[in-house]
Design an enzyme around this catalytic site. Structure first.
Site, PDB file in Angstrom:
ATOM      1  N   SER A  74       0.813  -1.183   0.030  1.00  0.00           N
ATOM      2  CA  SER A  74      -0.006   0.027   0.020  1.00  0.00           C
ATOM      3  C   SER A  74       0.948   1.208  -0.038  1.00  0.00           C
ATOM      4  O   SER A  74       1.401   1.577  -0.903  1.00  0.00           O
ATOM      5  CB  SER A  74      -1.023   0.099   1.125  1.00  0.00           C
ATOM      6  OG  SER A  74      -2.057   1.121   0.809  1.00  0.00           O
ATOM      7  N   HIS A  79       4.952  13.689   7.037  1.00  0.00           N
ATOM      8  CA  HIS A  79       4.630  15.248   6.917  1.00  0.00           C
ATOM      9  C   HIS A  79       5.462  15.802   8.202  1.00  0.00           C
ATOM     10  O   HIS A  79       4.875  15.617   9.397  1.00  0.00           O
ATOM     11  CB  HIS A  79       3.218  15.612   6.747  1.00  0.00           C
ATOM     12  CG  HIS A  79       2.625  14.737   5.999  1.00  0.00           C
ATOM     13  ND1 HIS A  79       2.814  15.182   4.442  1.00  0.00           N
ATOM     14  CD2 HIS A  79       1.836  13.822   5.870  1.00  0.00           C
ATOM     15  CE1 HIS A  79       2.006  14.293   3.690  1.00  0.00           C
ATOM     16  NE2 HIS A  79       1.389  13.365   4.477  1.00  0.00           N
ATOM     17  N   CYS A  94      -1.509  -3.829   3.550  1.00  0.00           N
ATOM     18  CA  CYS A  94      -2.383  -4.762   3.078  1.00  0.00           C
ATOM     19  C   CYS A  94      -1.933  -6.282   3.400  1.00  0.00           C
ATOM     20  O   CYS A  94      -0.620  -6.471   3.353  1.00  0.00           O
ATOM     21  CB  CYS A  94      -3.106  -4.787   1.638  1.00  0.00           C
ATOM     22  SG  CYS A  94      -3.785  -3.450   1.436  1.00  0.00           S
TER      23      CYS A  94
END
Length: 133
Positions: A74, A79, A94
């Site tokens: 995935s 940030h 996943c």
């Protein structure tokens, strides 16, 4: 078209873990170092069993970094907010081949975060337990 409700263990299951984390008390210079953060994320993901397909990153002015990793399982993202010594981290995988919680812990330790808030969300269908032998 038929649906196989019991694929082999791994990425084939419609199931995953989404780990959302916030780190505080991180050195602002570290949080503004794009190449270090990129390498730290890649190392943490690899050690946790994830398969990295691509990584993109952006240095912001006057400060701040975003790093995004596309995974076979995935994705992952960082940030940063160097001005307050904080960052957001998001890792979703996943299947069972990668351990996103381990990746978060490795990154937390590598960055030397003084505080970490970590939440795991289980998504999709439960992965059935292996039958007793």
């Amino acid at each position: 078209m038929s649906y196989d409700p019991a694929p082999e263990l791994g990425v084939g299951y419609f199931a995953g873990r989404h780990v959302l984390a916030e780190f505080d008390g991180v050195d602002p210079l570290v949080l503004d170092d794009l190449s270090f953060l990129r390498q730290a994320l890649e190392d943490s993901l690899s050690k946790a069993g994830a398969t990295i397909c691509d990584v993109v990153s952006k240095q912001f002015e006057p400060h701040g970094v975003t790093v995004l990793a596309l995974l076979s399982e995935s994705h992952a993202s960082i940030h940063t907010y160097p001005e307050i010594g904080s960052m957001f981290l998001d890792i979703f995988t996943c299947g069972e081949t990668a351990d996103p919680e381990l990746a978060v812990a490795l990154l937390r330790d590598r960055l030397g975060a003084l505080e970490a808030r970590i939440n795991t969300i289980h998504r999709g269908n439960p992965i059935p337990a292996e039958p007793a032998r």
